[in-house]
Write a protein that holds these residues in place. Structure first.
Motif, PDB file in Angstrom:
ATOM      1  N   LEU A  70       0.821  -1.214   0.000  1.00 40.70           N
ATOM      2  CA  LEU A  70       0.000   0.000   0.000  1.00 40.70           C
ATOM      3  C   LEU A  70       0.858   1.268   0.000  1.00 40.70           C
ATOM      4  CD1 LEU A  70      -2.640  -1.134   2.654  1.00 40.70           C
ATOM      5  CD2 LEU A  70      -2.913  -1.089   0.169  1.00 40.70           C
ATOM      6  N   GLN A  71       2.134   1.128   0.382  1.00 40.03           N
ATOM      7  CA  GLN A  71       3.054   2.280   0.386  1.00 40.03           C
ATOM      8  C   GLN A  71       4.373   1.865  -0.274  1.00 40.03           C
ATOM      9  OE1 GLN A  71       2.611   2.587   4.737  1.00 40.03           O
ATOM     10  NE2 GLN A  71       2.240   4.746   4.397  1.00 40.03           N
ATOM     11  N   PRO A  72       4.319   1.611  -1.585  1.00 42.12           N
ATOM     12  CA  PRO A  72       5.503   1.067  -2.277  1.00 42.12           C
ATOM     13  C   PRO A  72       6.720   1.980  -2.270  1.00 42.12           C
ATOM     14  CG  PRO A  72       3.818   1.715  -3.858  1.00 42.12           C
ATOM     15  CD  PRO A  72       3.192   1.839  -2.501  1.00 42.12           C
ATOM     16  N   ASP A  73       6.497   3.292  -2.080  1.00 45.30           N
ATOM     17  CA  ASP A  73       7.610   4.255  -2.161  1.00 45.30           C
ATOM     18  C   ASP A  73       8.116   4.662  -0.782  1.00 45.30           C
ATOM     19  OD1 ASP A  73       5.267   5.524  -1.494  1.00 45.30           O
ATOM     20  OD2 ASP A  73       5.763   7.383  -2.564  1.00 45.30           O
ATOM     21  N   LYS A  74       7.774   3.867   0.252  1.00 43.32           N
ATOM     22  CA  LYS A  74       8.207   4.224   1.607  1.00 43.32           C
ATOM     23  C   LYS A  74       8.858   3.034   2.300  1.00 43.32           C
ATOM     24  CE  LYS A  74       4.933   7.899   2.815  1.00 43.32           C
ATOM     25  NZ  LYS A  74       4.149   8.137   1.626  1.00 43.32           N
ATOM     26  N   GLY A  75       9.785   3.351   3.213  1.00 49.12           N
ATOM     27  CA  GLY A  75      10.358   2.313   4.055  1.00 49.12           C
ATOM     28  C   GLY A  75       9.446   2.069   5.255  1.00 49.12           C
ATOM     29  N   LYS A  76       9.913   1.248   6.186  1.00 46.10           N
ATOM     30  CA  LYS A  76       9.070   0.922   7.339  1.00 46.10           C
ATOM     31  C   LYS A  76       9.848   1.167   8.639  1.00 46.10           C
ATOM     32  CE  LYS A  76       7.977  -3.448   6.252  1.00 46.10           C
ATOM     33  NZ  LYS A  76       8.778  -3.795   5.074  1.00 46.10           N
TER      34      LYS A  76
END
Length: 290
Positions: A70-76
């Protein structure tokens, strides 16, 4: 927590009403803040923060992972707080577990924004390596070593200091893709990028005792509170998170006043932390080269 006599309770409450607390501080004055960085060698970044007798450690570990679809352009980022059973008598058994869960959830709300990462104090898009394929997963672990009140603010400061101490390895993405469709990445052992902490907020907790509120409350002062409001505020003076605890309700006008006081106090706290972190980093470099 040691039980207080009626006289001691009156002394604490009376002192706060007169702007002269038991330890000689004014209502909006912090205890002595001490910062030490690089305290855990095997972490990618770490820091120890002492506010008076409250002592906490924050550490950061970066690992390669796969972004959330759902947030492919973000890290975790995941955040966990552990309360050492020796830190305070109430931490023994279930008490420590419950407080750990509560502190972890509150810090996540204060630092990581909403579910979609909006309003996050930590820029998750800076942790992206290949969109939808590879990202950095940051594991932030905190330990409460000793507790004498104001844990949330101390933990927030330790996380900010640990992140500023964090070097994230440079990553080269190979042009070729492996058979399973995952990009080949080469993680550097020598080149590190300094983690940008300019947007990471500080947390200011205002504890209401009687008709007044105070910053950096000790355990004894917290035992006399009716409610407390924690505001996380960034360098621009913007609010990144807001939580309230304590059973007593607060009039909305008081909450607004508390927010403006917290904003004013946060400027001093950010400046103090910045100088303490810079001094700790310089000290660590000296001992490293020595």
């Amino acid at each position: 927590m040691v039980g207080l006599s009626v006289g001691e309770k009156h002394f604490i409450q009376g002192g706060i009403a007169q702007d002269l607390r038991s330890d000689g501080r004014k209502r909006l004055t912090y205890r002595h803040i001490q910062v030490e960085t690089g305290v855990i060698p095997q972490a990618d970044g770490s820091a120890r923060v002492k506010m008076g007798a409250t002592d906490v450690i924050g550490s950061v570990k970066a690992e390669l992972g796969k972004p959330n679809p759902l947030q492919p352009d973000k890290g975790k980022v995941s955040l966990y707080v552990d309360c050492s059973p020796t830190a305070a008598p109430m931490f023994e058994g279930r008490g420590g577990e419950e407080l750990s869960t509560e502190l972890s959830a509150t810090l996540q709300r204060c630092l990581l924004g909403g579910k979609n990462g909006a309003g996050a104090g930590i820029d998750l898009s800076s942790l992206s390596i290949v969109e939808g394929k590879v990202c950095w997963d940051l594991y932030i672990d905190c330990l409460v070593v000793s507790s004498d009140g104001n844990l949330l603010d101390a933990l927030g400061a330790a996380i900010k200091a640990a992140l500023s101490n964090t070097g994230i390895p440079k990553v080269q993405v190979a042009a070729a893709v492996s058979s399973d469709g995952q990009p080949e990445v080469d993680v550097s052992d020598e080149e590190f990028l300094q983690f940008d902490t300019s947007g990471v907020p500080v947390i200011v907790t205002l504890t209401k005792v009687g008709r007044h509120y105070i910053v950096d409350a000790t355990s004894e002062e917290e035992s006399q509170m009716s409610s407390a409001v924690s505001v996380s505020i960034n360098r621009e003076g913007r609010i990144c998170g807001l939580t309230k605890r304590g059973g007593a309700g607060l009039d909305p006008s008081i909450v607004l006043d508390m927010i403006s006081v917290a904003k004013h106090v946060s400027e001093q706290l950010i400046n103090k932390l910045d100088s303490e972190i810079a001094a700790a980093e310089a000290c660590e470099e000296e001992s490293g080269h020595g």
